[in-house]
Design a protein around this motif. Structure first.
Motif, short mmCIF file in Angstrom:
data_model
loop_
_atom_site.label_atom_id
_atom_site.label_comp_id
_atom_site.label_asym_id
_atom_site.label_seq_id
_atom_site.Cartn_x
_atom_site.Cartn_y
_atom_site.Cartn_z
N TRP A 1 26.08 13.67 -26.01
CA TRP A 1 27.09 14.67 -25.72
C TRP A 1 27.38 15.52 -26.96
CZ3 TRP A 1 28.26 9.66 -26.94
CH2 TRP A 1 29.24 9.43 -27.91
N THR B 1 30.04 17.38 -29.47
CA THR B 1 31.40 17.06 -29.93
C THR B 1 32.38 18.17 -29.55
OG1 THR B 1 30.77 17.91 -32.12
CG2 THR B 1 30.71 15.53 -31.79
N SER B 2 31.88 19.26 -29.01
CA SER B 2 32.77 20.22 -28.34
C SER B 2 33.05 19.71 -26.94
CB SER B 2 32.12 21.61 -28.29
OG SER B 2 30.86 21.54 -27.66
N GLY B 3 34.11 20.21 -26.33
CA GLY B 3 34.45 19.76 -24.98
C GLY B 3 33.39 20.11 -23.95
N LEU C 1 38.86 23.72 -22.81
CA LEU C 1 37.52 23.81 -23.36
C LEU C 1 37.28 25.05 -24.20
CD1 LEU C 1 35.40 22.69 -20.26
CD2 LEU C 1 36.28 21.27 -22.13
N PHE D 1 36.09 18.04 -28.17
CA PHE D 1 36.53 17.12 -27.13
C PHE D 1 37.54 16.14 -27.73
CE2 PHE D 1 33.40 14.15 -28.91
CZ PHE D 1 34.04 12.92 -28.74
N GLY E 1 37.37 14.15 -31.43
CA GLY E 1 36.12 14.89 -31.42
C GLY E 1 35.98 15.77 -32.65
#
Length: 339
Positions: free
Chosen positions: A176, A178-180, A200, A224, A229
């Protein structure tokens, strides 16, 4: 519209060959991109070819470059990407890491002068299938605001982990940004005319928005999990950017690209592999057998959604937006118009 994987691979190979890539590399990159589509990660699928071809034309990617390999110390490998296609350099790094981990029990690989490598889960998943526990991460161009901020300072800075389970089951893979939301997924939502959930994206004035187009009009992504995050992204920015020599995206001297680091541990050097796989499988079954919460159908283990999507898309075809389909064929038309 839906397209078969074989048709999509053929199209991707044609585009890459037209852009100057040799046949072996074109097949490797095309197969990797289509595999992302098959597993449901369209953000890292063939739509990336639009960006790759643009970078080839402006000199940021050299489609004919061959990566070099150095082993500065036991258990370490440095891959000189030489601005080759990122998937080509990452493939070399993954194979080199697998070999040296067999010898030394653990290993670290970094890629210098590295372009976008695609989906990190592909590489750690491959290593897990060969009885390794693997980790990969990297920093990228600034698109994400730090926690509490409104301007771009961090990359989406993805992280992927993988470990094997039973031999007949796909490995446990967590992958994934690390941003939403990954930037590519935002682009897919924009192309489909969809809104995204709150929390987001910020618009150019620093206001929360659900319109993905606001990001491309000067806005920023958000990390996130708030500060969690954000903290993880900071470490990836520092370690990925500085160990590879790519630099930190928001500082002078940043060289662009993707500062990629891969780490692997040979399970057999620490504990019996079969015992590890057996216990991992039992744990996954325990998780899957958890009674579902209200409103939830079932509990899935990381890696299973991709495996299910792959089966469905292999059978029914890969969904493709008309915009992406036009863009891909436009790359061929642009080439043909100049010849």
């Amino acid at each position: 519209m839906k397209v078969t994987s074989s048709e999509l691979v053929k199209l991707a190979v044609r585009i890459l060959l037209d852009a100057g890539t040799n046949l072996v590399d074109a097949k490797a990159v095309a197969g990797s991109l289509v595999e992302s589509n098959l597993t449901g990660h369209d953000s890292h699928g063939v739509r990336r070819l639009v960006d790759y071809v643009a970078r080839i034309r402006d000199g940021r990617i050299d489609p004919r470059a061959r990566p070099g390999v150095d082993h500065p110390r036991p258990g370490t490998v440095v891959v000189r990407g030489n601005r080759a296609l990122g998937r080509v350099a990452a493939g070399v790094a993954t194979r080199e890491l697998r070999a040296l981990t067999r010898t030394h029990g653990s290993g670290v690989a970094v890629i210098q002068d590295c372009n976008h490598v695609g989906r990190l889960g592909e590489y750690v998943g491959f290593l897990a299938e060969h009885d390794l526990v693997a980790l990969a991460f990297g920093n990228a161009d600034p698109t994400v605001a730090p926690y509490g901020g409104r301007e771009r300072r961090l990359g989406t800075n993805p992280l992927a982990w993988a470990a094997p389970r039973a031999a007949d089951r796909p490995p446990i893979v967590v992958d994934w940004a690390t941003s939403g939301v990954a930037e590519g997924k935002l682009a897919v939502a924009r192309d489909r005319g969809e809104r995204v959930p709150e929390g987001l994206v910020l618009d150019a004035d620093g206001r929360p928005t659900t319109d993905p187009g606001d990001f491309y009009a000067g806005g920023a992504l958000l990390p996130f999990g708030g500060h969690k995050g954000y903290g993880l992204s900071v470490l990836i920015e520092v370690v990925g950017g500085l160990l590879t020599g790519m630099g930190i995206g928001s500082l002078p001297g940043y060289r662009g690209g993707f500062g990629t680091v891969l780490v692997a541990v040979d399970i057999g050097s620490l504990t019996p592999v079969e015992r590890f796989r057996e216990q991992a499988e039992l744990f996954c079954r325990e998780l899957a057998g958890t009674p579902p919460a209200k409103g939830s159908g079932e509990v899935l283990v990381p890696g299973e959604p991709e495996a299910r999507t792959r089966r469905a898309r292999s059978r029914d075809g890969i969904p493709m937006t008309e915009e992406t389909w036009r863009e891909l064929h436009g790359l061929l038309k642009a080439k043909e118009a100049t010849t």
